[in-house]
Scaffold this active site. Structure first.
Site, PDB file in Angstrom:
ATOM      1  CG  HIS A  11      -7.825   5.738  11.991  1.00 29.72           C
ATOM      2  ND1 HIS A  11      -6.812   6.482  12.543  1.00 29.72           N
ATOM      3  CD2 HIS A  11      -7.772   5.988  10.670  1.00 29.72           C
ATOM      4  CE1 HIS A  11      -6.199   7.162  11.608  1.00 29.72           C
ATOM      5  NE2 HIS A  11      -6.740   6.883  10.450  1.00 29.72           N
ATOM      6  CD  GLU A  37      -5.569   9.825   8.602  1.00 30.78           C
ATOM      7  OE1 GLU A  37      -6.660   9.283   8.383  1.00 30.78           O
ATOM      8  OE2 GLU A  37      -4.520   9.190   8.784  1.00 30.78           O
ATOM      9  CG  HIS A  54      -3.447   4.210   9.646  1.00 30.41           C
ATOM     10  ND1 HIS A  54      -4.367   3.566   8.854  1.00 30.41           N
ATOM     11  CD2 HIS A  54      -3.802   5.508   9.637  1.00 30.41           C
ATOM     12  CE1 HIS A  54      -5.242   4.440   8.393  1.00 30.41           C
ATOM     13  NE2 HIS A  54      -4.932   5.625   8.863  1.00 30.41           N
ATOM     14  CG  HIS A  61      -1.747   1.159   1.435  1.00 25.39           C
ATOM     15  ND1 HIS A  61      -3.006   1.235   0.871  1.00 25.39           N
ATOM     16  CD2 HIS A  61      -1.554   2.322   2.089  1.00 25.39           C
ATOM     17  CE1 HIS A  61      -3.550   2.397   1.182  1.00 25.39           C
ATOM     18  NE2 HIS A  61      -2.697   3.077   1.920  1.00 25.39           N
TER      19      HIS A  61
HETATM   20 FE   LIG Z   1      -6.094   7.274   8.463  1.00 26.63          FE
END
Ligand SMILES: [Fe+2]
Length: 510
Positions: A405, A375, A369, A326
């Site tokens: 999360h 964010e 993460h 990713h």
């Molecule tokens: Fe995130």
């Protein structure tokens, strides 16, 4: 002679995989009536009447048609060349010709002091999510000045450090009114409703899927485009920093948001220059209004690099993993604003639009993460990239720095079992944006209570879908016992070498 295969163009920009599906020969969408100058970081110039810009100098004794010279600087006078910004305007009346400053009443919720000493702004300890922010009632005309609401921020414009996040919800244009943000640069991201921006440098039509940046100090009006009843969107404001294109590093000279896709307006003046106007300044987070008997949109010619610009997010040239793993979301940065830490941006404005997903042997969605950055996500249209199925266009979600999360949906969990290795298109028919910041964001009373759309913090029950599979793995207890036994045996074996201190272990004489 046919020189290209004929394809049927798509017509709905919200349904395209990329802008090129529209097969436009112009850099703007079909409903945009305005002309633009493309590029990034240029000094542009534009004239309503050809020959108005003075040739070979900036401050002639007399301009053509009796126009006044007015300069606006953005940087310090002696700032290094690559960040030195100013614009010369040649206008019917100088901005200094006005009737004074007055306080005004407003229904906006403005907060620009995001320091720990301000008790009215607070962090969210965990995750937060908002249903769509409420549009004003139809019988309550609300223009941009009244429809601006601060959600969160960090820092203070007075220190020229930090950022603020806003939503705007409006149902009225602002004839006879202009806005001037003295504190920072506004990055507008419309979610619903097409906006017709009028600025001192000209006009821009901006719709969901496009963004517009208005530099600090430039006067502008936010009007509803023809036929539009209401509008809602997000604004990210940066203080003491400006929006820049991210460096591309090993990607080379092209990709992500390409410089030629940023569009700047051409000079435009009002037909009636002698109507009363109110210029609403946002200065240190407070409104103060200038009254005058003439339009601020009287700039017949201008040249410089303090100019608003727009960008169509469907033009983003996405880059990503083509083998395994990713890629970090920074690869989707459209614009970035520097902080005083040379290694950490103040804010990244990030795109999550349609793209191919191709990595092999890889869990492709974001892994669980706890990132150092905060964010703030918002879906502009379609089924957005939120963590919840209730993540609707016009709402938002927030994950503070180091808040643990990941994905919430069954789809996300199932992805682990699916083990997809085929190329697939993802995030189609939607557009989601994220503002990522290194700062600890503090949220206003409006965001926490006033807007009325804050969901309770994400249900911790959602994580019940993530059982401890390790502990129930067959034979795991025996395996762990063997690891302990092996460690003990190794320790015993190595202990011999430490016997005897400096003299060494008790070896038999040779
Ligand atoms: Fe995130």
């Amino acid at each position: 002679m046919t020189i290209a295969k004929v394809r049927t163009p798509l017509t709905d920009p919200e349904k395209v995989f990329h802008y090129t599906d529209l097969q436009r020969t112009k850099p703007t969408r079909e409903n945009d009536p305005y002309d633009y100058m493309p590029g990034w970081g240029n000094r542009h110039q534009s004239e309503v009447i050809p020959g108005t810009l003075p040739a070979g100098q900036n401050n002639p004794q007399a301009n053509r048609y009796g126009l006044y010279t007015e300069g606006i600087t953005y940087s310090a006078f002696a700032a290094p060349r690559q960040v030195n910004k100013s614009t010369y305007m040649y206008r019917a009346r100088p901005s200094a010709a006005h009737g004074g400053y007055n306080k005004i009443e407003s229904r906006a919720h403005l907060e620009n002091c995001f320091l720990s000493c301000n008790p009215s702004v607070q962090t969210f300890p965990g995750l937060a999510e908002w249903r769509p922010f409420p549009l004003p009632p139809a019988d309550e005309p609300t223009d941009f000045v009244d429809g601006l609401h601060t959600l969160a921020g960090s820092g203070d414009p007075n220190l020229r450090q930090g950022l603020a996040l806003y939503v705007y919800m409006l149902n009225a244009s602002m004839p006879g009114r202009a806005f001037c943000n003295i504190d920072g640069d506004f990055l507008f991201c419309p979610q619903t409703g097409i906006l017709d921006f009028q600025t001192e440098m000209g006009k821009l039509l901006v719709q969901p899927g496009e963004i517009v940046v208005i530099p600090r100090g430039v006067r502008f009006s936010v009007n509803l485009a023809n036929g539009q009843k209401a509008a809602r969107g997000y604004i990210t404001e940066v203080w003491g920093a400006m929006w820049e294109l991210p460096d591309l590093g090993p990607l080379g000279g092209h990709g992500l948001a390409n410089p030629r896709d940023f569009l700047h307006p051409v000079a435009y003046i009002d037909e009636d220059l002698h109507r009363p106007f109110e210029i609403v300044n946002k200065s240190n987070g407070k409104y103060v209004a200038i009254k005058q008997d003439h339009s601020p949109y009287d700039v017949v010619a201008w040249q410089g690099n303090v100019v608003p610009y727009k960008y169509d997010l469907t033009k983003f040239s996405s880059q990503n993993a083509t083998s395994v793993d990713h890629t970090d979301p920074s690869v989707n940065t459209v614009l970035t604003a520097k902080s005083h830490d040379p290694h950490t941006p103040l804010a990244d404005f990030i795109w999550f639009g349609p793209r191919w997903d191709v990595a092999s042997n890889t869990f492709r969605p974001p892994y669980f993460h706890r990132n150092s950055a905060s964010e703030f996500l918002a879906c502009l249209y379609g089924k957005g990239l939120g963590r919840d199925e209730g993540f609707l266009p016009g709402g938002a979600s927030f994950d503070g720095g180091h808040t643990p999360h990941g994905g919430f949906g069954d789809e996300y969990i199932n992805e682990m079992q699916l083990q997809v290795n085929e190329p697939r298109k993802i995030l189609e028919n939607q557009m989601t944006i994220m503002v990522e910041s290194s700062r600890t964001l503090l949220f206003t009373d409006y965001a926490r209570h006033g807007c009325g759309t804050l969901e309770k913090a994400a249900d911790p029950k959602a994580w019940d879908k993530l059982p401890d599979r390790f502990s129930s793995h067959p034979g795991i207890k025996q395996l762990l016992q063997r690891v302990r036994d092996d460690k003990a045996a190794a320790a015993e074996r190595l202990a011999f070498y430490h016997e005897g201190g400096i003299a060494g272990p008790p070896l038999p004489a040779a």
